[in-house]
Design an enzyme around this catalytic site. Structure first.
Site, PDB file in Angstrom:
ATOM      1  N   CYS A  25       0.820  -1.215   0.000  1.00 16.54           N
ATOM      2  CA  CYS A  25       0.000   0.000   0.000  1.00 16.54           C
ATOM      3  C   CYS A  25       0.858   1.270   0.000  1.00 16.54           C
ATOM      4  CB  CYS A  25      -1.013  -0.012   1.139  1.00 16.54           C
ATOM      5  SG  CYS A  25      -2.302   1.190   0.849  1.00 16.54           S
TER       6      CYS A  25
ATOM      7  N   HIS B 242      -3.834  -4.885   0.848  1.00 21.03           N
ATOM      8  CA  HIS B 242      -3.130  -5.315   2.069  1.00 21.03           C
ATOM      9  C   HIS B 242      -3.125  -6.845   2.163  1.00 21.03           C
ATOM     10  CE1 HIS B 242      -2.513  -1.444   4.210  1.00 21.03           C
ATOM     11  NE2 HIS B 242      -3.433  -1.060   3.346  1.00 21.03           N
TER      12      HIS B 242
ATOM     13  N   GLU C 171      -1.717  -8.778   4.149  1.00 22.48           N
ATOM     14  CA  GLU C 171      -1.702  -9.319   5.518  1.00 22.48           C
ATOM     15  C   GLU C 171      -3.104  -9.643   6.023  1.00 22.48           C
ATOM     16  OE1 GLU C 171      -1.108  -6.217   4.655  1.00 22.48           O
ATOM     17  OE2 GLU C 171      -1.743  -4.757   6.160  1.00 22.48           O
TER      18      GLU C 171
END
Lengths: 179, 222
Positions: A85, A164, A166
């Site tokens: 990002c 993202h 994660e």
């Protein structure tokens, strides 16, 4: 294998959300790492790292763009870097791409036309950004979306995701770290 | 930074608020949404009326708003409440206890961005057993107030989150894929005491209702 996680958040309380979440993935997979804020980076940190992940930050935080000079080292760095990002925005800005505004928040399905760090075909990703950059010169875009969501430098191991990983694509981070 | 936090009464909202205070931020008010819809996507409802007692124990103002709990419309009610907190207490950001729910997190992010507020989610993607252990380590007294998933049953109601509970929920996670922090709505909790409180809340009466694997415990606090 030692990963350097670079924090880009201005407000330290955001670390729990944008940095700790990645540290946990590395810890769970017994991958060695060390973490530093971009303002505290030393030459030795860049030397000691085998690979680097530049973490994201909050929706309202664009402070890193005002401090882009801290990231000039990326131009001549040859080890693998994954920018997430804000990390991808930093890489794009270093390679002279143009900043654009577009808000995307929440889950979205992307179509990966070529394999990108283990992701191919349609995949659900989590987005959290107000800005993006045009595709920098000498980079390839891996999704068929209008705006670049997953990019790689054509010669160097430089990767970026606007989403993202994660959150819904933890394996992408492992793919980057382990292969 | 002056912050408000979304207070459901449960472990996640209060632990997130605790972390904000630990990080040096000033908690100036709590926001509770009273949803009439027990199946709300956004707000958890068991014991939510008791958040007034929690706010009092933290010497914090409570901004309480009612919503019918209709999907998406309840977001307008949340936005109004956050806007009111910004006007009244001059907050600069919101703290939430979101862990895994992209539905909740993304909607609150959008509201905060619209109102020019920072949105903090300090528990985001936190391993859930680690969260339960952190609650114990930091002196949180948390009880289960509702269950809503097979094979959970009313024997769990009123149970304190302690090492024994964590051991049992871990086994349920392995066998039945129960989310150990209950973020999928498998169970809800209520905080009776934590480092933010000046006094422990005491249950003086309780009423258990439900059937099959869906049970809740209404408590009356002193």
């Amino acid at each position: 294998m030692k990963i350097l996680l670079i924090k880009t958040n201005k407000e330290s309380f955001h670390e729990l959300e944008f940095v700790r979440s990645i540290e946990n993935i590395l810890k769970n997979n017994k991958i060695k790492f060390f973490t530093s804020h971009y303002k505290d980076l030393k030459k030795q940190d860049l030397k000691n790292a085998d690979k680097i992940i530049i973490c994201g930050t909050s929706l309202k935080d664009n402070h890193f763009l005002k401090n882009i000079d801290y990231f000039k080292w990326i131009e001549n760095y040859n080890k693998p870097i994954l920018g997430i990002c804000s990390g991808m925005q930093i890489i794009s800005k270093i390679f002279k791409a143009k900043l654009k505004h577009r808000q995307e928040i929440g889950l979205k399905t992307l179509n990966f036309k070529k394999e990108f760090l283990g992701l191919k075909n349609k995949k659900e990703v989590y987005e959290l950004h107000n800005n993006y950059f045009d595709l920098p010169k000498n980079f390839t875009k891996f999704t068929d979306s209008k705006i670049p969501q997953a990019i790689k430098h054509n010669q160097k191991p430089l990767y970026g995701t606007l989403f993202h990983p994660e959150v819904r694509n933890k394996n992408l981070i492992l793919e980057f770290c382990l292969f | 930074m002056k912050l408000a936090f979304l207070l459901s009464g449960g472990k996640d909202s209060l632990y997130a608020a605790y972390l904000a205070k630990q990080a040096g931020h000033e908690l100036v008010c709590a926001i509770t949404i009273y949803s009439k819809n027990k199946d709300s996507y956004m707000f958890h409802t068991p014991c939510v009326e008791k958040t007034k007692k929690q706010a009092k124990s933290m010497s914090l103002s409570l901004l309480a708003c009612k919503t019918k709990g209709e999907k998406e419309k309840e977001l307008k009610d949340l936005e109004k409440a956050i806007k009111k907190a910004k006007q009244k207490y001059n907050i600069q950001g919101i703290v939430t206890g979101a862990i895994e729910s992209c539905y909740q997190a993304s909607r609150i992010q959008k509201i905060c961005d619209k109102l020019n507020l920072e949105c903090f989610n300090p528990l985001w993607q936190k391993p859930q057993l680690e969260l339960l252990n952190d609650l114990i380590k930091n002196g949180f007294k948390v009880i289960v107030t509702s269950v809503a998933a097979y094979p959970l049953n009313p024997s769990l109601l009123g149970r304190k989150i302690d090492k024994k509970f964590i051991h049992e929920i871990k086994l349920l996670q392995e066998k039945f894929k129960i989310n150990p922090a209950g973020e999928g709505g498998e169970f809800e909790t209520f905080v009776l005491n934590c480092p933010l409180f000046s006094n422990s809340l005491k249950i003086i009466d309780k009423k258990i209702t439900g059937k099959n694997n869906s049970w809740k415990m209404e408590v009356k606090l002193k």
